[in-house]
Design an enzyme around this catalytic site. Structure first.
Site, PDB file in Angstrom:
ATOM      1  N   LYS A   1       0.832  -1.206   0.000  1.00 37.71           N
ATOM      2  CA  LYS A   1       0.000   0.000   0.000  1.00 37.71           C
ATOM      3  C   LYS A   1       0.863   1.250   0.000  1.00 37.71           C
ATOM      4  CE  LYS A   1      -4.064  -1.847   2.380  1.00 37.71           C
ATOM      5  NZ  LYS A   1      -4.818  -1.824   3.638  1.00 37.71           N
TER       6      LYS A   1
ATOM      7  N   LYS B   1      -4.159 -11.144  -6.837  1.00 36.97           N
ATOM      8  CA  LYS B   1      -5.319 -11.337  -5.956  1.00 36.97           C
ATOM      9  C   LYS B   1      -6.474 -10.427  -6.381  1.00 36.97           C
ATOM     10  CE  LYS B   1      -5.597  -9.179  -2.102  1.00 36.97           C
ATOM     11  NZ  LYS B   1      -5.468  -8.567  -0.775  1.00 36.97           N
TER      12      LYS B   1
ATOM     13  N   LYS C   1     -10.371  -4.997  -4.055  1.00 34.30           N
ATOM     14  CA  LYS C   1     -11.339  -3.915  -4.179  1.00 34.30           C
ATOM     15  C   LYS C   1     -10.731  -2.715  -4.883  1.00 34.30           C
ATOM     16  CE  LYS C   1     -13.881  -4.549   0.159  1.00 34.30           C
ATOM     17  NZ  LYS C   1     -13.719  -4.231   1.580  1.00 34.30           N
TER      18      LYS C   1
HETATM   19  P1  AMP Z   1     -11.030  -6.356   2.895  1.00 32.24           P
HETATM   20  O1  AMP Z   1     -11.691  -6.210   1.570  1.00 32.24           O
HETATM   21  O2  AMP Z   1      -9.567  -6.086   2.793  1.00 32.24           O
HETATM   22  O3  AMP Z   1     -11.699  -5.629   3.994  1.00 32.24           O
HETATM   23  O4  AMP Z   1     -11.120  -7.899   3.247  1.00 32.24           O
HETATM   24  C1  AMP Z   1     -12.165  -8.502   3.945  1.00 32.24           C
HETATM   25  C2  AMP Z   1     -12.013  -9.994   3.984  1.00 32.24           C
HETATM   26  O5  AMP Z   1     -12.042 -10.542   2.660  1.00 32.24           O
HETATM   27  C3  AMP Z   1     -10.691 -10.481   4.608  1.00 32.24           C
HETATM   28  O6  AMP Z   1     -10.955 -11.616   5.406  1.00 32.24           O
HETATM   29  C4  AMP Z   1      -9.858 -10.864   3.413  1.00 32.24           C
HETATM   30  O7  AMP Z   1      -8.902 -11.861   3.705  1.00 32.24           O
HETATM   31  C5  AMP Z   1     -10.903 -11.379   2.453  1.00 32.24           C
HETATM   32  N1  AMP Z   1     -10.476 -11.256   1.050  1.00 32.24           N
HETATM   33  C6  AMP Z   1     -10.196 -10.095   0.400  1.00 32.24           C
HETATM   34  N2  AMP Z   1      -9.809 -10.352  -0.873  1.00 32.24           N
HETATM   35  C7  AMP Z   1      -9.851 -11.700  -1.026  1.00 32.24           C
HETATM   36  C8  AMP Z   1      -9.565 -12.582  -2.122  1.00 32.24           C
HETATM   37  N3  AMP Z   1      -9.170 -12.122  -3.312  1.00 32.24           N
HETATM   38  N4  AMP Z   1      -9.714 -13.924  -1.922  1.00 32.24           N
HETATM   39  C9  AMP Z   1     -10.132 -14.403  -0.711  1.00 32.24           C
HETATM   40  N5  AMP Z   1     -10.405 -13.620   0.348  1.00 32.24           N
HETATM   41  C10 AMP Z   1     -10.267 -12.286   0.205  1.00 32.24           C
END
Ligand code: AMP
Ligand code: TRP
Length: 324
Positions: A112, A193, A196
């Site tokens: 980041k 990966k 968002k």
């Molecule tokens: P965040 O969008 O960073 O708030 O992530 C929320 C949850 O989604 C966390 O538990 C992450 O590990 C999971 N997560 C985010 N991106 C992925 C992905 N590409 N594959 C699997 N899990 C994900």
């Protein structure tokens, strides 16, 4: 007493199928076996600038998506992080026992930080706040996607360091990864990966994408130059689509897709994803029709967890010799 589960998700950007398969689906599946707390981590979201009106709307949208995706407010507390002051309060105390080097080593911080012109201190402190979210509730289990494994290791290190400096205070939490779907990759580039923040309309399937768009994105997903699925030698694009389909529909197996031509295989994947997301979208529309219902859930969640948070903060202050 049931063991406690806690997890969190940022109310920023579009929730995508990686968030769902890596995290929220797993939460819904395990919630009944634990005392579960699911947290909308708005204080984490503001580590990068968020337009205030959009953030306020996103917090409620995220709550509605949790409910639509199967989080049951009768079984779980859904809370907004900034509504319980103990998160920020505990984060400070944990900051004081966390060596700077531990934070500078975090791969998400490094990734980041590369993208920002000026690096806010919040970005470095991000995993300490996450540790506070977990330790505040003495959670034993934290269900997340694989990208959070390093942050969870750090949380355990911080808990252990605090416990050894000030006496046994925190439960040391375990990471819980889903069996299928712990790391969903981008449709446009299966070596990255699904995220968002990544741009490109072919990158992620948003949970609220309309069904035709979902179909189109899957049919256009990057694969390789083979004509048909070979589960022994498949490349990352096909492997990722297969993971997505299996996580959405357990009747999809390697055997059932082996030998399928890519066009037919992609249609099967789209069918599995749409069958999974259609009822979630329907429920989302029902839930958002009643904003007072969502606010009621968030208020109830807060009231339920507040005594737990206050108890931990009191214990931590007392352990450290702060004024209680
Ligand atoms: P965040 O969008 O960073 O708030 O992530 C929320 C949850 O989604 C966390 O538990 C992450 O590990 C999971 N997560 C985010 N991106 C992925 C992905 N590409 N594959 C699997 N899990 C994900
Ligand atoms: N950092 C996590 C992510 O981006 C979100 C998060 C914040 C979290 N606090 C948490 C996850 C506590 C699990 C437990 O995915």
């Amino acid at each position: 007493m049931k063991a406690r589960v806690l997890s969190g998700l940022q109310p920023s950007g579009q929730l995508h199928i990686g968030n769902y398969l890596g995290a929220v689906k797993n939460w819904a599946e395990i919630q009944g076996g634990y005392e579960s707390i699911f947290c909308i981590v708005d204080l984490h979201a503001v580590t990068v600038y968020q337009e205030p009106k959009e953030l306020a709307a996103k917090i409620r949208e995220t709550a509605a998506l949790f409910l639509a995706a199967g989080i049951d407010p009768e079984q779980s507390s859904v809370i907004v992080q900034s509504s319980v002051s103990g998160h920020a309060e505990l984060a400070w105390m944990l900051t004081c026992v966390t060596p700077l080097g531990w934070l500078q080593r975090m791969t998400q911080f490094k990734a980041k930080a590369e993208k920002q012109e000026t690096i806010g201190d919040g970005l470095l402190q991000y995993p300490v706040l996450m540790a506070a979210d977990i330790l505040l509730y003495q959670a034993a289990i934290v269900p997340v996607g694989e990208d959070q494994s390093q942050h969870l290791e750090l949380t355990r290190d911080i808990a252990q360091r605090f416990n050894s400096l000030y006496g046994q205070t925190f439960v040391v939490p375990a990471t819980h990864l889903p069996i299928v779907g712990a790391r969903i990759m981008g449709l446009d580039d299966p070596t990255q990966k699904m995220s968002k923040s990544a741009t490109g309309s072919g990158h992620a399937i948003a949970l609220l994408d309309d069904l035709k768009t979902i179909q189109k994105k899957i049919l256009r997903a990057t694969t390789d130059s083979q004509p048909a699925v070979d589960v022994e030698t498949m490349g990352p694009g096909i492997a990722n689509l297969l993971t997505i389909a299996q996580a959405c529909d357990s009747s999809v197996t390697k055997e059932s897709v082996n030998g399928m031509r890519y066009g037919d295989f992609k249609k099967r994947v789209a069918e599995a994803v749409i069958a999974r997301l259609e009822p979630i979208q329907k429920r989302y529309r029902e839930v958002t029709a009643d904003p007072a219902y969502i606010d009621g859930i968030l208020t109830r969640g807060r009231e339920h967890v507040l005594p737990i948070a206050e108890d931990t903060v009191r214990k931590v202050k007392s352990a450290m010799g702060l004024y209680v």
